[in-house]
Design an enzyme around this catalytic site. Sequence first.
Site, PDB file in Angstrom:
ATOM      1  N   GLU A 191       0.463   8.487   1.432  1.00  0.00           N
ATOM      2  CA  GLU A 191       1.780   8.416   2.076  1.00  0.00           C
ATOM      3  C   GLU A 191       2.870   9.190   1.335  1.00  0.00           C
ATOM      4  O   GLU A 191       3.870   8.612   0.876  1.00  0.00           O
ATOM      5  CB  GLU A 191       2.202   6.949   2.227  1.00  0.00           C
ATOM      6  CG  GLU A 191       1.224   6.126   3.014  1.00  0.00           C
ATOM      7  CD  GLU A 191       1.796   4.764   3.419  1.00  0.00           C
ATOM      8  OE1 GLU A 191       2.929   4.449   3.038  1.00  0.00           O
ATOM      9  OE2 GLU A 191       1.099   4.039   4.152  1.00  0.00           O
ATOM     10  N   GLU A 373      -5.322   2.401   6.594  1.00  0.00           N
ATOM     11  CA  GLU A 373      -4.493   1.189   6.490  1.00  0.00           C
ATOM     12  C   GLU A 373      -4.050   0.784   7.882  1.00  0.00           C
ATOM     13  O   GLU A 373      -3.617   1.623   8.673  1.00  0.00           O
ATOM     14  CB  GLU A 373      -3.226   1.409   5.647  1.00  0.00           C
ATOM     15  CG  GLU A 373      -3.435   1.448   4.180  1.00  0.00           C
ATOM     16  CD  GLU A 373      -2.128   1.566   3.396  1.00  0.00           C
ATOM     17  OE1 GLU A 373      -1.087   1.061   3.871  1.00  0.00           O
ATOM     18  OE2 GLU A 373      -2.168   2.173   2.324  1.00  0.00           O
TER      19      GLU A 373
HETATM   20  C1  GCO Z   1       2.235   1.586   2.339  1.00  0.00           C
HETATM   21  C2  GCO Z   1       1.259   1.493   1.255  1.00  0.00           C
HETATM   22  C3  GCO Z   1       0.792   0.094   1.009  1.00  0.00           C
HETATM   23  C4  GCO Z   1       1.650  -0.994   1.525  1.00  0.00           C
HETATM   24  C5  GCO Z   1       1.340  -1.329   2.960  1.00  0.00           C
HETATM   25  C6  GCO Z   1       2.212  -2.403   3.535  1.00  0.00           C
HETATM   26  O1  GCO Z   1       1.883   1.889   3.450  1.00  0.00           O
HETATM   27  O2  GCO Z   1       3.397   1.343   2.058  1.00  0.00           O
HETATM   28  O3  GCO Z   1       0.238   2.344   1.432  1.00  0.00           O
HETATM   29  O4  GCO Z   1       0.750   0.127  -0.361  1.00  0.00           O
HETATM   30  O5  GCO Z   1       1.531  -2.126   0.760  1.00  0.00           O
HETATM   31  O6  GCO Z   1       1.505  -0.214   3.740  1.00  0.00           O
HETATM   32  O7  GCO Z   1       3.552  -2.030   3.482  1.00  0.00           O
END
Ligand code: GCO
Length: 467
Positions: A191, A373
């Site tokens: 990200e 994710e």
């Molecule tokens: C993000 C990260 C994760 C977060 C999840 C929830 O997307 O911010 O990759 O580390 O914890 O997304 O916010």
Amino acid sequence: MLTRRTFLASAGATALVPAVTDTATAAAPSFPEAFLWGASTAAYQIEGAAREDGRGPSIWDTFSHTPGAVTNGDTGDVACDHYHRWRGDVDLMRRACFSAYRFSVSWPRVLPEGTGRVNPKGLAFYDRLVDGLLAAKIRPFLCLYHWDLPQALQDRGGWHNRDIAGWFADYAGIVADRLGDRVADWAMLNEPSVVALFGHGLGGHAPNLKGRASFFLALHLQNLAQGAALARLRSTRPDLRLGTVLNLQPVRPESDSPADHQAAVMWDAVWNRSCIDPLLKGSYPDIVKGDIEPILGHGDLGIIHQPIDFLGVNYYSRMVVRADPHGMFGTAWGKSSATHYTAMGWPVEPRGLYEQLDEIRRHYGNIPVYVTENGAAYQDVVTASDRVEDADRVAFLRDHLKMVHAAISEGCNVKGYLVWSLLDNFEWAFGYSKRFGVVYVDYPTQRRIPKQSYHWLAEVARTRRLA
Ligand code: GCO
């Protein structure tokens, strides 16, 4: 100040794309045999052992120890104590029939000063973890950077110093030399747009810098470092499968006005396309060229534009924007039309995941994708009989998996689904106040309690069917 929370809380959208066909969603969906099931985590969010075995400080240690920076003053010092409890955590995945696990390597655990001296105990930890995963028949997906930059490198300018491309490539090479014989799948970054926006644009995440120029420099140098590391690993380890992880979110205008449409084009360029376009197409979107050209070095685009073997997609919701001349990018968050929200205040919009996967199929060469994710925070409660009945999370996962299935049915090249997250963990600026795990963590005792969603996902992974 806008935080990640207010930002996403106002995201959301009406469906502006064609509906997914009924045939794709109606039948009891079953997934391909080779489809991977699993979970994602990140080093700073779960490992703890922050000062153990020679680990150096990261920017998140500095930030979380800054009074007022994180809810309740929480830090990642202990987190889920995964550094010591990893065997049990791997076993939780094995028992859930997971076939894949994405974890991140802590750069300052391996290189306490970010460059130079390697910490053998740091590498040895990941060595043990990888062997444990393979013994449990779980395919490791290793992510090299999930936000925990060594503080020593921040002190040298961090993501604002062009030398970081070389630092990152060297670090990638060191980790690959040690684990490349057993880990096949390598993600460079996680990200980059979140790191750029909240770490360097709006503030609220480490290292808490602000400004539009700061945002674009951090974004561009992450792209550059990613390209340098891809090139390094491609030449030294041609046997590895290389990729990266982007959080991609369909952007919609709040209204039909030309100004809001323009705002959506801008925001899509800032958030999504300034990451994916240079990597896969070799160019930045026209609308941000005025920001990028002053910082673009000779040959940068050639370094950034690298072939990759897979793309990790993190998806939580769509985004709605409207025009706002006072916003950093001439945009502001628009109103969501969603009816359900998670405990983060994020709108629940499963169809946006379909839209995003379809966008990759249509505009980015249908590159192999893993959903790396997807998940939700809810107010989990442990019952008297020691259970966590998270029916809301089960519904969330089921509805999103239906969209993954629909996307596959329509030809999207989706190879796996990794839930965020295995364990409740340190949710950045929210500390431990938000629980994303399919396994509940009782922090004072570190006891793990698999939630209803864990059992549900285990059944899906076992049968490859959405019950
Ligand atoms: C993000 C990260 C994760 C977060 C999840 C929830 O997307 O911010 O990759 O580390 O914890 O997304 O916010």
